[in-house]
Structure formats: structure tokens, C-alpha cells
Design a protein around this motif. Structure first.
Motif, mmCIF file in Angstrom:
data_model
loop_
_atom_site.group_PDB
_atom_site.id
_atom_site.type_symbol
_atom_site.label_atom_id
_atom_site.label_comp_id
_atom_site.label_asym_id
_atom_site.label_seq_id
_atom_site.Cartn_x
_atom_site.Cartn_y
_atom_site.Cartn_z
ATOM 1 N N ALA A 64 -53.244 -96.005 49.471
ATOM 2 C CA ALA A 64 -52.956 -97.373 49.902
ATOM 3 C C ALA A 64 -51.833 -97.416 50.934
ATOM 4 C CB ALA A 64 -52.594 -98.232 48.691
ATOM 5 N N PHE A 65 -50.784 -96.652 50.705
ATOM 6 C CA PHE A 65 -49.657 -96.664 51.647
ATOM 7 C C PHE A 65 -49.998 -95.941 52.953
ATOM 8 C CE2 PHE A 65 -46.954 -97.742 47.940
ATOM 9 C CZ PHE A 65 -46.299 -98.835 48.505
ATOM 10 N N VAL A 66 -50.840 -94.928 52.886
ATOM 11 C CA VAL A 66 -51.282 -94.261 54.120
ATOM 12 C C VAL A 66 -52.091 -95.235 54.975
ATOM 13 C CG1 VAL A 66 -52.839 -92.504 55.052
ATOM 14 C CG2 VAL A 66 -51.227 -91.900 53.242
ATOM 15 N N ILE A 67 -53.014 -95.958 54.347
ATOM 16 C CA ILE A 67 -53.811 -96.947 55.086
ATOM 17 C C ILE A 67 -52.922 -98.064 55.609
ATOM 18 C CG2 ILE A 67 -55.676 -98.645 54.927
ATOM 19 C CD1 ILE A 67 -56.950 -96.876 52.777
ATOM 20 N N ARG A 68 -51.973 -98.483 54.791
ATOM 21 C CA ARG A 68 -51.033 -99.532 55.208
ATOM 22 C C ARG A 68 -50.262 -99.087 56.454
ATOM 23 N NH1 ARG A 68 -48.511 -103.760 51.980
ATOM 24 N NH2 ARG A 68 -46.595 -104.504 52.968
ATOM 25 N N ALA A 69 -49.784 -97.835 56.444
ATOM 26 C CA ALA A 69 -49.039 -97.304 57.590
ATOM 27 C C ALA A 69 -49.925 -97.235 58.835
ATOM 28 C CB ALA A 69 -48.485 -95.918 57.255
ATOM 29 N N LEU A 70 -51.171 -96.811 58.665
ATOM 30 C CA LEU A 70 -52.097 -96.724 59.797
ATOM 31 C C LEU A 70 -52.389 -98.104 60.383
ATOM 32 C CD1 LEU A 70 -54.642 -94.064 58.460
ATOM 33 C CD2 LEU A 70 -52.909 -93.758 60.253
ATOM 34 N N MET A 71 -52.514 -99.099 59.508
ATOM 35 C CA MET A 71 -52.766 -100.460 59.982
ATOM 36 C C MET A 71 -51.562 -101.013 60.732
ATOM 37 S SD MET A 71 -54.902 -102.179 56.814
ATOM 38 C CE MET A 71 -55.171 -103.716 57.706
ATOM 39 N N ILE A 72 -50.362 -100.699 60.242
ATOM 40 C CA ILE A 72 -49.157 -101.160 60.935
ATOM 41 C C ILE A 72 -49.042 -100.500 62.299
ATOM 42 C CG2 ILE A 72 -46.628 -101.160 60.893
ATOM 43 C CD1 ILE A 72 -46.824 -101.247 57.806
ATOM 44 N N GLU A 73 -49.308 -99.213 62.332
ATOM 45 C CA GLU A 73 -49.170 -98.469 63.579
ATOM 46 C C GLU A 73 -50.236 -98.869 64.585
ATOM 47 O OE1 GLU A 73 -49.368 -94.238 63.115
ATOM 48 O OE2 GLU A 73 -47.854 -93.948 64.662
ATOM 49 N N GLY A 74 -51.455 -99.145 64.091
ATOM 50 C CA GLY A 74 -52.540 -99.518 64.984
ATOM 51 C C GLY A 74 -52.441 -100.946 65.479
ATOM 52 N N GLN A 75 -51.953 -101.854 64.608
ATOM 53 C CA GLN A 75 -51.800 -103.274 64.939
ATOM 54 C C GLN A 75 -53.099 -103.889 65.448
ATOM 55 O OE1 GLN A 75 -49.303 -105.413 64.312
ATOM 56 N NE2 GLN A 75 -48.401 -103.735 63.167
ATOM 57 N N GLY A 76 -53.517 -103.586 66.666
ATOM 58 C CA GLY A 76 -54.699 -104.231 67.240
ATOM 59 C C GLY A 76 -56.000 -103.722 66.693
ATOM 60 N N ASP A 77 -55.963 -102.608 65.922
ATOM 61 C CA ASP A 77 -57.186 -102.011 65.404
ATOM 62 C C ASP A 77 -57.335 -102.222 63.896
ATOM 63 O OD1 ASP A 77 -57.888 -100.984 67.913
ATOM 64 O OD2 ASP A 77 -56.542 -99.286 67.636
ATOM 65 N N THR A 78 -56.686 -103.229 63.376
ATOM 66 C CA THR A 78 -56.796 -103.519 61.953
ATOM 67 C C THR A 78 -58.151 -104.154 61.664
ATOM 68 O OG1 THR A 78 -55.786 -105.696 62.259
ATOM 69 C CG2 THR A 78 -54.327 -103.870 61.712
ATOM 70 N N SER A 79 -58.586 -104.073 60.401
ATOM 71 C CA SER A 79 -59.897 -104.610 60.044
ATOM 72 C C SER A 79 -59.864 -105.224 58.658
ATOM 73 C CB SER A 79 -60.960 -103.509 60.089
ATOM 74 O OG SER A 79 -60.787 -102.609 59.015
ATOM 75 N N ARG A 80 -60.842 -106.084 58.410
ATOM 76 C CA ARG A 80 -60.978 -106.722 57.107
ATOM 77 C C ARG A 80 -61.242 -105.675 56.023
ATOM 78 N NH1 ARG A 80 -62.849 -111.991 56.163
ATOM 79 N NH2 ARG A 80 -63.445 -112.097 58.372
ATOM 80 N N GLY A 81 -62.074 -104.678 56.365
ATOM 81 C CA GLY A 81 -62.430 -103.667 55.379
ATOM 82 C C GLY A 81 -61.245 -102.838 54.917
ATOM 83 N N LEU A 82 -60.393 -102.428 55.865
ATOM 84 C CA LEU A 82 -59.221 -101.642 55.503
ATOM 85 C C LEU A 82 -58.250 -102.454 54.657
ATOM 86 C CD1 LEU A 82 -58.339 -99.625 58.743
ATOM 87 C CD2 LEU A 82 -59.212 -98.731 56.576
#
Length: 275
Positions: free
Chosen positions: A63-81
Motif C-alpha cells: 500500500a505504501f509503495v503504491i501510495r509513493a508511486l502515485m505521489i511521485e507520478g501525480q499526473g498518472d494516478t488512477s482510480r484503480g490504484l
């Protein structure tokens, strides 16, 4: 065109309150260590408690790895993640409260029947009900998470019900841990029983915060509150198992028992650290 600029593709990292990349990375790293510790412990001792704590740590790590990836990506976040992160957090809490309850049950069963108070006998006889209620709360929380992400208006009711059930279960687990402490005899039993009481209280504090803020997303998702009142208590709770130890003995299966690994100790084993 970037998904961040499309009105039909909201940034779920921002909507979910995902902001601190440093905090997400730190917690991910800590849970990597805890996951390795409990996997190693399970390989050595093969107890249900070590397996459950391993599941909790792996779920939190992911969960925290995905959270970090979503924060870092910002514009590439998704509903599924975003949905995956929330489901992993729900599964993780289910695992740790289940593991705490399992450790209490094992500790109670370690004592001979002749020295077991009637209240303790009642707790052992009704343990399957707690497991079923806990499973129902997890199912409701997952459904509520999915519906919330989809914008379903009925999600709030499901989330409230699941939060209340989780509070009731954590309070019950704390009560059983206190009963277990009162009936502990040896020094090893008292040490482990006090640890379980402390873990249970941390889980109650965590779940009370989640229940109180269930209808206040601005507070619940705010990292200034979410980390200290939700994730730090959970981290301390699982670290309690890793730091002191877990019941090593597996014992024989109790007749008619079902659930997370209902076992009866032979009376000769003592609490052992995982190392």
C-alpha cells in the motif's frame, strides 16, 4: 494530453490526501523490514500469528509503495490504484486485529482446563463469532471503499457500519486481552499478556480515529492526522510482536475449533522470541 489536465480523469493522489513522498517511503521501508522479519519467523516456527503479521506487513508495504508511486507520478494516478491502496489498508487492519485475537486465544488455551475461569471458557467458546463478525466488517469496508471511489451515495452508510463493527471488535479484543492478563500465572505469560493489552489499546485508538472521522474526509485523509492517529499506532502494534516475540508452540488442534488457527497448547511450552 496529460491525465492531470483532463476533467474526466481526476488526480486520485490529491483527492486521497497523498502528499508526503518521504513519509510514504519511510513507512514502505519499515514494512519491508517487518515483512522479512515475520516471513523468517514463519519459516522457523510456522505459527498462525507470524503468518498473519506477515500478511499485515506485506499489505502495508504494498500500500505504501503504491501510495509513493502515485505521489511521485501525480499526473498518472488512477482510480484503480487508489482503490487498491484503500483495500490493502483495510485488509491489513483485518490481519493485525485477527492476529492479536489469535495470540490471545492461543495464550488462553495454553492454560490447563482445570485452571480456566468460566469467563475465559466463554470467550474460547464464542471465538468463532468474533472471527465471523470481523470478516463481515472487512467485506463491508471493501465494498464501501469501491462504492466511495465510484461516487455511490450509499457508500457512507456501509463505511459507518463497518467502522462501528471494527470498533466493537477491537474493544472486545482489548477486553479479552485484559482477561488473559488477569489469569496469567508465570512471568512469561504475564509479559506476553501485558504486550497484548498494549497492542489492543493501540488498535482501539487507531480504530476510534477512523470511526470518528468516517464522515469527515478532510480530517481523515489529512496526513497531519492520518499518520499519527492511524498509521503510527498500527506500526507500533505490529512492532510489538516483532520486538518481544510470539507464541512459538503450535500445539494440537482443539476439537471442534475453526478459524484463524485455533490450537491448544500442551502446557509445557513457553513464549519464545522469533530470533
Amino acid at each position: 494530453m496529460s491525465s492531470a489536465t483532463s476533467p474526466s480523469s481526476p488526480n486520485f493522489a490529491q483527492l486521497g490526501g497523498f502528499h508526503s513522498l518521504v513519509a510514504a517511503n519511510i513507512f514502505a521501508a519499515l514494512y519491508v523490514l517487518l515483512s522479512g522479519w515475520f516471513i523468517f519467523g514463519f519459516i522457523r516456527h510456522q505459527t498462525r500469528v507470524t503468518a498473519t503479521m506477515g500478511i499485515f506487513s506485506l499489505a502495508r508495504c504494498a500500500a505504501f509503495v503504491i501510495r509513493a508511486l502515485m505521489i511521485e507520478g501525480q499526473g498518472d494516478t488512477s482510480r484503480g490504484l487508489f482503490t487498491a491502496v484503500q483495500v490493502l489498508f483495510n485488509v491489513g487492519f483485518f490481519a493485525i486485529i485477527g492476529g492479536a485475537f489469535e495470540a490471545i486465544i492461543v495464550a488462553m488455551e495454553k492454560r490447563p482446563d482445570t485452571h480456566r475461569p468460566s469467563l475465559e471458557k466463554l470467550i474460547l467458546q464464542r471465538q468463532r463469532i468474533i472471527r465471523l463478525v470481523l470478516t463481515a466488517a472487512l467485506a463491508l469496508s471493501i465494498v464501501a471503499t469501491v462504492k466511495t471511489v465510484e461516487g455511490d451515495l450509499g457508500a457512507s452508510t456501509l463505511a459507518t457500519i463497518s467502522s462501528i463493527i471494527f470498533v466493537i471488535v477491537t474493544v472486545w479484543v482489548t477486553f479479552t486481552s485484559w482477561i488473559n492478563l488477569q489469569n496469567a500465572h508465570s512471568g512469561a505469560q504475564k509479559q506476553m499478556s501485558m504486550l497484548l493489552v498494549g497492542i489492543s489499546l493501540l488498535l482501539v485508538a487507531r480504530q476510534m480515529f477512523m470511526a470518528v472521522t468516517v464522515s469527515n474526509a478532510s480530517v481523515r485523509l489529512n496526513e497531519a492526522y492520518w499518520y499519527p492517529f492511524s498509521e503510527i499506532p498500527a506500526l507500533f502494534a505490529v512492532s510489538g510482536f516483532a520486538a518481544v516475540g510470539i507464541v512459538k508452540a503450535k500445539g494440537k488442534k482443539h476439537e471442534g475449533s475453526k478459524g484463524f488457527g485455533h490450537s491448544e497448547m500442551n502446557g509445557r511450552e513457553e513464549y519464545q522470541p522469533l530470533t
